[in-house]
Design a protein around this motif. Structure first.
Motif, short mmCIF file in Angstrom:
data_model
loop_
_atom_site.label_atom_id
_atom_site.label_comp_id
_atom_site.label_asym_id
_atom_site.label_seq_id
_atom_site.Cartn_x
_atom_site.Cartn_y
_atom_site.Cartn_z
N ARG A 64 33.69 50.05 42.19
CA ARG A 64 32.88 51.18 41.74
C ARG A 64 32.10 50.82 40.48
O ARG A 64 30.95 51.21 40.31
N ALA A 65 32.75 50.04 39.62
CA ALA A 65 32.07 49.65 38.39
C ALA A 65 30.85 48.78 38.70
O ALA A 65 29.76 49.00 38.16
N GLY A 73 39.30 48.46 43.77
CA GLY A 73 38.44 49.60 44.04
C GLY A 73 37.70 50.02 42.79
O GLY A 73 36.50 50.32 42.81
N LYS A 74 38.44 50.04 41.69
CA LYS A 74 37.82 50.42 40.43
C LYS A 74 36.71 49.43 40.08
O LYS A 74 35.62 49.81 39.66
N ALA A 75 37.02 48.14 40.27
CA ALA A 75 36.02 47.11 39.98
C ALA A 75 34.81 47.29 40.87
O ALA A 75 33.66 47.14 40.44
N ARG A 111 39.73 54.31 45.58
CA ARG A 111 40.05 55.25 44.50
C ARG A 111 41.13 54.73 43.56
O ARG A 111 41.04 54.92 42.36
N PHE A 112 42.15 54.12 44.14
CA PHE A 112 43.35 53.91 43.33
C PHE A 112 43.71 52.47 42.99
O PHE A 112 44.61 52.22 42.23
N THR A 113 43.04 51.50 43.61
CA THR A 113 43.44 50.13 43.28
C THR A 113 42.50 49.57 42.22
O THR A 113 41.44 50.11 41.94
N LYS A 114 42.94 48.45 41.65
CA LYS A 114 42.15 47.79 40.63
C LYS A 114 40.84 47.28 41.22
O LYS A 114 39.78 47.40 40.62
#
Lengths: 348, 420, 367
Positions: free
Chosen positions: A225-226, A221-223, A216-219
């Motif tokens: 999900r993307a 993790g964001k990558a 949810r909160f790390t870079k």
């Protein structure tokens, strides 16, 4: 002469059995039906948490590359062999107290690293060349990888070490030392919560928290999900897709590593064939919860664990597998994308 | 560019595949060249791939020792041996198609005079009628399903269906389940004084068969069966089952199963669920792997007694030929032979002995010689083959585990066979 | 060039068929150890199973991980219909009819309620179905005899005469040929094109007037009927139903590997895949593992390494205990072959021709 001594000993053993063995339950007292239910719930939840831990690693990888990873269970199996080798080489079963606790934590971390690195390598060798190929080719490659890992486990079990029975029968199941003694940690009436039960809880819950935070909160993790949502768009936004996939395989594998240590301590058995059931349970849990959905995998794992325990108790053990799969099919018939899964997008 | 790449890649793949095919043809053809006139061949068909590998390795070691003992020669004929695998890798267990292919291969090879197998009774059901029709003798070191030989114990058409020619061509050196199940039951009732038994089985032919016999004998002798459960041999643990067992409060737990079908796991979960009643298992667990798999804690006397029944006497109780075998085996392999090694050795020896006795070395004469086996001085005692092809050896033993080793408790069964 | 090509294409299948039909005679010429008849019979049975799976997974795009369950249903239906211990005691051909019908019904039974389930969710439904069927067969032992297996079963017969080995081989060959031709005809028929269009785009094909539910059900039934046929032929050849464990997940996986290695969706590819996979299993793997695990080679090399004291002894014992045993290598070689085949030829050995090369009437896929 020797035989006479032996015979005397045997009689003593028999006497022991009579005097000692039989009244074991008399002391215990019969369990009331509520206590039976409670005990089954504890067992089910513990087993379920282990399944959940394997399943979240499974479902993470699925979310990114949509691969039914048949090798995941066998990866965990090799992790268990790694852990057992470490335990044997370092004589860890003799460590007590604080040393034991530190040892246990190091074992968890080392096995997680081993499994993560192995999973990363498998991705590199067997899956990455197939990124552009159809999903089914990827599936067959995973099946192939699974066979290779099983065979490596067979070789590993034949290592001439004490923990592998001197390597005399590589195919036989191996005992994993009880690093956490299977003694009661708490009594709730006659319901026993054992120390391994507590260990499962202590490892699983923080890991799930950490993973949620990571996604949810790390870079990274964001990558992740993307990439899961749209790899092409992610690449266009400057995300190194292959690196993210590699990282996901590493993290998914290392979760399997944590899980396998807990599994081995809980069940005290390691066998080259145990990966099949581990992978299968993880697969069911992941699908039940909605593939790619982390809380779903946890829910699915717990559900399977509890259903298994209840079916063992209230139906019959021989029907348990059929009951689990029957419930799975029913749930999917009514909720075709799992309990918590997002509704599959119909193409528009 | 990309297009040519993939095309050349296809060519490479195709050529690799054809090379493999060609190589395999050559390899397959090679051994056939050495068929000498004075060579007789024995084959064994056992599951060599997968979980039964350690048992079958013991059996094969035993067979090889029986052949070596005679210097690889019987009555002037060289003995060749082929160790066939009736398991397939994708199954990791015996595969009926492979077993059928093995039987055909043996039948079609005129040099083959004896077929040692199978390990699984289910596999025997496939190859028995084939070998019977072809008139090739079959000696099993592992089948214990009663219906294979004994009329009236299985289906009404058993064992006739396995003998399409009506002749008896199948023999086994292991006592069948009916004897062992009854012995185990009698031990629990008589020696352990148990009144209530919880029966478990692995839902396999062997495990369920023996548990069924146990149940019948228990009911006949007035013991109460408080539970009868078929378990999933691939389950990771049996804790919920143990809770169920605890609630039923038996005096003894019997598991009809093997080390492969997770007997050690059942024991461990019983003990960690603080269920200390005696745990009894049949000879499918009479191997060191069972002790190793269960671990020190579960096998320690404080955790509760463990008993294993076995068709024959354990190695250290053997005298005469049996003791010699143990010594020789130890010298060669550096360890005490497992139960299965003795079965393999016995099967190999009885077959070689029959070949030796046969006037002509054709298949029919060898069948007759095997059937005529009488008062055979074997590693398991002195025994004969009865009219059904069963061993007359009914000597069983009950064993326990002490300090990580099997320890003999008592002999049981008795009957025609005796320890020499 | 262009004139020669079509003629060759027409000739190849006949030549192939003739070569296969001649196998029993070729066997007679080959040295004793090698018999192609048996492995080829196994290839044919797996080919029928895989052709069925190809209809569902290859054409229609529905991943089925439980095709062995249909084979099990076929095998047990055939066994119960024919075996002397049951009251029915049908002959070979009527029993085959029953089997195929039972398979088709089972296909409908699984397909109908799961039409809404898609993709990998469907895969696990089929997997679960396979496990349930296996457990039911084991547990209902009063009917199925549990793990005992049902025997004897009548061998394949033709015009009332039971067939011997060669006859059985030719009968199997005939079954494969008919199945092959039938599935190819299906592929080109209206329903076959509907299947393929559903695989490519369900929504678009619905818009073109195809009823996906009907087509999918039909695919399920066809797959199940063929798998059941394969199961029945197998048990008839073995004269025993074997045990339910013989139809487990691993068989489904092998069938899936056959169609993917052969080239998913390609009917010719499925045949080639069956030859490659089963041939690998029963010939190549056995020989290769004997080569790899040759008892002498590693032992001798490691004897020299004994000077390295502890490490040497460790390795030597390890090698002696495990590595020299050829059968210990089978899983590895099998897996390695799968991975390598996929990495170097992900589309399979004989992938189907692209749609635009198909006859022009395949209009649904256009646009």
């Amino acid at each position: 002469m020797q035989r006479a001594v032996a015979a005397a000993e045997q009689l003593a053993i028999l006497a022991l059995a009579r005097a000692d063995g039989l009244p074991a339950f008399a002391a215990d007292g019969a369990l009331s039906s509520w206590e039976v239910f409670g005990q089954q719930l504890v067992t089910g939840l513990s087993n379920g948490m282990i399944i959940a831990l394997i399943a979240i690693g499974y479902t993470m990888v699925y979310g990114i590359v949509e691969l039914i990873n048949f090798a995941h269970g066998d990866l965990c199996m090799l992790g268990a062999f790694f852990a057992l080798t470490a335990v044997g080489a370092l004589g860890m079963s003799e460590w007590g107290g604080a040393g034991g606790a530190v040892g246990l934590v190091s074992l968890l971390v080392a096995t997680a690293f081993f499994c993560g690195a192995l999973n990363w390598s498998i991705n590199r060798l067997a899956y990455r060349p197939l990124r552009k190929a159809s999903k089914l080719s990827l599936l067959v490659s995973a099946i192939g990888a699974s066979f290779i890992l099983v065979n490596l486990g067979l070789f590993w079990g034949g290592m001439p070490m004490d923990v592998f029975a001197g390597g005399n029968s590589s195919a036989a199941p191996k005992a994993f030392p009880a690093l956490v003694e299977p003694e009661p940690a708490a009594h709730l009436g006659d319901v026993i919560v054992s120390r391994p039960d507590v260990l499962v809880l202590l490892v699983t819950v923080p890991l799930m928290g950490a993973l949620t935070w990571l996604v949810r909160f790390t870079k990274l993790g964001k990558a992740m999900r993307a990439v899961a949502q749209n790899p092409t768009a992610a690449a266009l936004m400057g995300i190194d897709v292959e690196r993210v996939i590699g990282a996901t395989f590493f993290i998914g594998g290392s979760l399997g590593g944590f899980a396998t240590v807990v599994y081995s301590i809980y069940n005290q058995t390691v066998s080259f064939q145990m990966g099949y059931r581990m992978g299968m349970d993880a697969f069911i849990a992941a699908v039940l919860g909605g593939i790619g959905n982390l809380p779903g995998a946890v829910l699915g794992g717990l559900l399977i664990g509890v259903v298994r325990a209840m079916s063992d108790q209230y139906i019959e053990t021989r029907w348990t597998n059929a009951v689990v799969f029957g419930i799975l099919i029913l749930i999917l018939v009514f909720r075709p994308s799992g309990l918590l899964g997002a509704k599959l997008r119909e193409k528009v | 560019m990309i297009c040519t790449m993939s095309r050349s890649m296809f060519r490479t793949t195709a050529s690799i595949l054809s090379a493999i095919a060609a190589a395999s043809l050559l390899l397959a053809a090679a051994p056939a060249a050495q068929d000498g006139a004075k060579t007789l061949k024995i084959v064994s068909s056992l599951p060599r791939t997968g979980s039964a590998n350690s048992q079958t390795t013991s059996i094969v070691n035993g067979i090889k020792m029986a052949i070596e003992e005679r210097g690889g020669m019987v009555d002037g004929y060289a003995i060749a041996y082929d160790d066939m695998d009736d398991a397939s890798p994708q199954k990791g267990n015996w595969d009926p198609q492979v077993e059928s292919a093995n039987a055909k291969k043996a039948i079609n090879d005129p040099a083959v005079v004896g077929y040692i197998g199978t390990y699984n009774s289910g596999a025997a059901k496939v190859s028995m009628p084939m070998l019977n029709k072809a008139g090739l003798v079959m000696v099993s070191p592992g089948n214990t399903h009663t219906g294979l030989t004994k009329p009236g114990t299985g289906e009404p058409n058993e064992p006739a269906v396995y003998r399409p020619t009506g002749k008896i061509t199948y023999f086994r050196v292991v006592p069948a389940d009916d004897i062992q199940g009854a012995v185990a039951c009698e031990f629990c009732r008589g020696d352990l004084g148990a009144k209530k038994v919880f029966l478990l089985h692995d839902r396999e032919l062997y495990g369920k068969g023996i548990a069924d016999v146990f149940r019948k004998s228990a009911q006949a002798s007035g013991m109460e069966v408080v539970g009868f459960e078929g378990i999933d041999p691939k389950a990771s643990n049996y804790r919920s089952l143990v809770t169920k067992i605890r609630a039923a409060a038996p005096d003894v737990v019997f598991y009809g199963g093997t080390t492969q079908t997770n007997a050690a796991q059942v024991l461990k979960d019983l003990r960690s669920g603080s269920c200390k009643v005696p745990f009894v298992t049949p000879d499918g667990t009479f191997e060191k792997a069972y002790i190793e798999a269960a671990g020190k804690d579960a096998m320690s006397p404080e955790s509760g007694p463990v008993y294993i029944t076995f068709g024959g006497l354990p190695s250290e109780q053997l005298t005469g030929l049996g003791a010699e075998f143990v010594k020789k085996y130890q010298a060669k392999h550096g360890e005490i032979p497992e139960a299965y090694a003795v079965y393999g050795y016995e099967a190999g020896r009885v077959l070689l002995d029959a070949i030796d006795r046969a006037e002509t070395k054709d298949r029919a004469a060898i069948i007759a010689a095997v059937a005529a086996t009488k008062d055979f001085q074997g590693a398991l005692g002195t025994w004969s083959f009865d009219a059904n092809g069963d061993t007359t050896n009914r000597m069983m033993s009950v064993n326990t585990v002490k300090d990580g080793e099997f320890a003999f408790v008592k002999a049981a069964g008795g009957g025609a066979g005796k320890a020499n | 060039m262009s004139a020669a090509a079509p003629r060759r294409i027409r000739l190849t299948p006949w030549a192939g068929l003739a070569a296969l039909a001649a196998v029993p005679f070729i066997d007679a010429l080959l040295p004793g150890g090698l018999r192609l008849e048996d492995p080829m019979s196994e290839v044919f049975i797996y080919a029928i199973l895989a052709l069925g799976l190809n209809v569902l997974t290859g054409f229609t795009g529905l991943l089925n991980l439980g095709v062995a369950a249909f084979a099990a249903i076929g095998a047990y239906a055939f066994a119960i219909a024919t075996c002397e211990i049951y009251p029915f005691q049908l002959g070979f051909w009527p029993a085959l009819g029953v089997t195929v019908a039972a398979g088709a019904i089972a296909g409908f039974a699984l397909g109908a309620p799961t039409l809404r389930v898609r993709g990998d969710y469907l895969a696990i439904v089929t997997l679960g179905f396979g496990e349930i069927v296996k457990d039911v067969l084991v547990n209902l032992d009063t009917i199925t005899k549990g793990t005992q297996g049902i025997n004897p079963l009548p061998p394949p017969s033709f015009l009332g005469t039971p067939l011997e080995a060669r006859g059985q081989y030719w009968l199997l060959l005939a079954f494969v040929t008919v199945t092959f031709v039938g599935v190819r005809a299906l592929e080109r028929s209206r329903v076959g094109r509907a299947w393929i269009s559903i695989r490519e785009d369900e929504l678009a094909s619905r818009a073109m007037g195809i009823r996906p539910d009907h087509a999918k059900m039909l695919a399920f039934a066809t797959c199940a009927a063929l798998a059941a046929l394969a199961g029945a032929l197998m048990v008839s050849r073995l004269s025993s139903s074997g045990e339910p464990g013989n139809y487990d997940f691993q068989v489904s996986i092998l069938a899936l590997c056959i169609i993917i290695v052969g080239g998913i969706g390609s009917v010719r590819g499925t045949l080639v895949g069956a030859i490659v996979m089963v041939g690998m299993n029963s010939i190549v793997l056995v020989k290769l593992s004997e080569l790899v695990g040759s008892p002498d080679a590693p032992g001798a090399a490691l004897d020299e390494a004994q000077g390295l004291a502890k490490v040497g002894v460790f390795l030597r014992t390890w090698a002696q205990n495990v590595l020299v045993n050829p059968t210990n290598w089978k899983f590895l070689l099998f897996g390695l072959a799968l991975v390598l085949m996929m990495v170097f030829r992900p589309q399979g050995i004989l992938p189907p021709r692209p749609l635009h090369e198909a006859p022009p009437e395949g209009g649904e896929e256009g646009a």
